[in-house]
Design a protein around this motif. Structure first.
Motif, PDB file in Angstrom:
ATOM      1  N   ASN A 311       0.799  -1.222   0.000  1.00 40.63           N
ATOM      2  CA  ASN A 311       0.000   0.000   0.000  1.00 40.63           C
ATOM      3  C   ASN A 311       0.833   1.275   0.000  1.00 40.63           C
ATOM      4  O   ASN A 311       0.290   2.370   0.159  1.00 40.63           O
ATOM      5  CB  ASN A 311      -0.933   0.010   1.218  1.00 40.63           C
ATOM      6  CG  ASN A 311      -1.924  -1.142   1.201  1.00 40.63           C
ATOM      7  OD1 ASN A 311      -2.420  -1.512   0.135  1.00 40.63           O
ATOM      8  ND2 ASN A 311      -2.178  -1.733   2.357  1.00 40.63           N
ATOM      9  N   ILE A 312       2.151   1.111  -0.139  1.00 40.99           N
ATOM     10  CA  ILE A 312       3.037   2.273  -0.129  1.00 40.99           C
ATOM     11  C   ILE A 312       3.706   2.396  -1.488  1.00 40.99           C
ATOM     12  O   ILE A 312       4.274   1.439  -2.006  1.00 40.99           O
ATOM     13  CB  ILE A 312       4.105   2.161   0.973  1.00 40.99           C
ATOM     14  CG1 ILE A 312       3.438   2.021   2.344  1.00 40.99           C
ATOM     15  CG2 ILE A 312       5.027   3.382   0.952  1.00 40.99           C
ATOM     16  CD1 ILE A 312       4.416   1.854   3.471  1.00 40.99           C
ATOM     17  N   ARG A 313       3.617   3.573  -2.056  1.00 41.63           N
ATOM     18  CA  ARG A 313       4.222   3.842  -3.352  1.00 41.63           C
ATOM     19  C   ARG A 313       5.664   4.298  -3.141  1.00 41.63           C
ATOM     20  O   ARG A 313       5.952   5.090  -2.247  1.00 41.63           O
ATOM     21  CB  ARG A 313       3.420   4.933  -4.073  1.00 41.63           C
ATOM     22  CG  ARG A 313       3.837   5.198  -5.496  1.00 41.63           C
ATOM     23  CD  ARG A 313       3.061   6.395  -6.038  1.00 41.63           C
ATOM     24  NE  ARG A 313       3.305   6.575  -7.454  1.00 41.63           N
ATOM     25  CZ  ARG A 313       2.441   6.269  -8.408  1.00 41.63           C
ATOM     26  NH1 ARG A 313       1.256   5.786  -8.088  1.00 41.63           N
ATOM     27  NH2 ARG A 313       2.746   6.458  -9.681  1.00 41.63           N
ATOM     28  N   PHE A 314       6.576   3.793  -3.973  1.00 49.53           N
ATOM     29  CA  PHE A 314       7.964   4.208  -3.900  1.00 49.53           C
ATOM     30  C   PHE A 314       8.426   4.725  -5.253  1.00 49.53           C
ATOM     31  O   PHE A 314       7.926   4.261  -6.280  1.00 49.53           O
ATOM     32  CB  PHE A 314       8.860   3.034  -3.453  1.00 49.53           C
ATOM     33  CG  PHE A 314       8.721   2.681  -2.006  1.00 49.53           C
ATOM     34  CD1 PHE A 314       9.371   3.415  -1.023  1.00 49.53           C
ATOM     35  CD2 PHE A 314       7.926   1.620  -1.622  1.00 49.53           C
ATOM     36  CE1 PHE A 314       9.235   3.092   0.312  1.00 49.53           C
ATOM     37  CE2 PHE A 314       7.772   1.289  -0.281  1.00 49.53           C
ATOM     38  CZ  PHE A 314       8.437   2.020   0.680  1.00 49.53           C
ATOM     39  N   PRO A 315       9.352   5.677  -5.295  1.00 43.37           N
ATOM     40  CA  PRO A 315       9.979   6.349  -4.158  1.00 43.37           C
ATOM     41  C   PRO A 315       8.952   7.001  -3.233  1.00 43.37           C
ATOM     42  O   PRO A 315       7.879   7.393  -3.690  1.00 43.37           O
ATOM     43  CB  PRO A 315      10.875   7.412  -4.809  1.00 43.37           C
ATOM     44  CG  PRO A 315      11.082   6.949  -6.202  1.00 43.37           C
ATOM     45  CD  PRO A 315       9.840   6.225  -6.580  1.00 43.37           C
TER      46      PRO A 315
END
Length: 354
Positions: A311-315
């Motif tokens: 659920n976390i977008r990177f960068p």
């Protein structure tokens, strides 16, 4: 070059001895780097490739069409400033040259119509990192019998076997190159975070490790050539400020892989020269989290089919802009504040709690 010239002039013109002062040379290198880059960089815009927009990057269209690959200009200025103002030793000359070579590999990718593949860039990075590791082990004084590391919370030093040093050094450098490259996605972000790291390392080399009495008081090894390393560091500091003048939001020019990879490589080298690889946390914590976690996410998914941070977008700066609605300025200021707080805390822990 300048300090050697000054030594010839001193018998005929006493004030020339000021040009042998490390503090004076640091100031001259910093201001010269800034003035030259600030004034001349726009003249090279027409020779630089145009940004094609990054796939999966937030607001890629805003960068599309801008001149990119400016690292080829300001890293070249950095090399020239070092030649003029820094009394370069063999190892220092090699590191400056390898920084330029790292820039060149990134610039060729910037100019490529289709971009180089990930594996090709990874192999080139590996080759440069290995070369730097051998240089730092076999050419770097002051210990003729090998390389010694010092660590947080303990006194004394530990002799590092050559194989261990090469592995650790290569990992630190490769990680620093690629995480800094991944962080270059918001106007001024990567360069500002690197400036913080350079400023901290410059102070550490000149005031702490390079000063015998202070190093002895803080129970850390004295680095006899710390001041000359500080001149090189502040030369890049000044050059990078000159670039940031034009890259501040909304940017007129982008550093591209040519700039970000070279900056990451140089920061990694300075951490290793300091003798404490954990200082990478003081210089680059936000860079490591911002870019490194994305690399870890891709690595685990591609090779082990492990899904983490789904659920976390990177960068991470893309996640904050898309999911938290942060503006580019908010990303820059808040990441900068976090890095300053982390740097100050880690600096205190590593140098005082021993």
């Amino acid at each position: 070059m300048l300090s050697k010239l000054a030594s010839l002039l001193v018998p005929y013109f006493g004030p020339a001895r000021l040009l042998q002062s490390n503090a004076v040379l640091i100031c001259l290198a910093l201001y010269s780097g800034f003035v030259v880059t600030r004034g001349l960089l726009p003249r090279f815009y027409k020779f630089l490739p145009s940004d094609r927009g990054r796939e999966f990057t937030i607001s890629a269209e805003a960068a599309k069409g801008k001149p990119t690959g400016a690292g080829v200009v300001f890293i070249s200025f950095f090399v020239l400033v070092c030649i003029v103002f820094a009394p370069l030793s063999l190892v220092q000359g090699c590191i400056v040259a390898l920084t330029w070579i790292t820039m060149l590999t990134g610039y060729l990718d910037d100019r490529s119509l289709h971009g180089w593949g990930e594996y090709r860039k990874a192999l080139l990075d590996l080759a440069v990192c290995l070369a730097a590791s051998f240089v730092l082990y076999y050419l770097n004084p002051p210990n003729a019998d090998g390389v010694y590391f010092w660590f947080p919370f303990v006194t004394g030093t530990v002799k590092i076997p050559v194989a261990v040093f090469i592995i650790v050094s290569t990992v630190v450098l490769w990680t620093s190159i690629n995480t800094t490259n991944c962080t270059d996605g918001v106007d001024g972000l990567s360069s500002t975070l690197v400036l913080i790291g350079l400023g901290m390392m410059g102070v550490i080399f000149y005031i702490v490790l390079g000063h015998r009495d202070i190093a002895e008081y803080l129970l850390v090894p004295h680095l006899s050539n710390g001041a000359s390393w500080a001149i090189i560091i502040f030369a890049l500091f000044g050059v990078l400020m000159g670039y940031l003048w034009h890259n501040a939001f909304p940017s007129k020019v982008l550093m591209g892989d040519a700039g970000s990879r070279a900056l990451g490589f140089f920061i990694g080298c300075m951490v290793l020269v300091s003798g404490n690889p954990f200082l990478i946390l003081a210089t680059s914590s936000i860079i490591l989290v911002n870019g490194g976690m994305g690399l870890l996410k891709v690595f685990l998914l591609r090779f082990f089919k492990i899904k983490i941070f789904a659920n976390i977008r990177f960068p991470l700066h893309d996640h904050m802009r898309k999911n938290r609605n942060w503006s580019p300025t908010q990303v820059l200021i808040k990441f900068m504040i976090m890095q300053l707080l982390i740097s100050a805390g880690i600096f205190g822990l590593m140098f005082k709690v021993r």
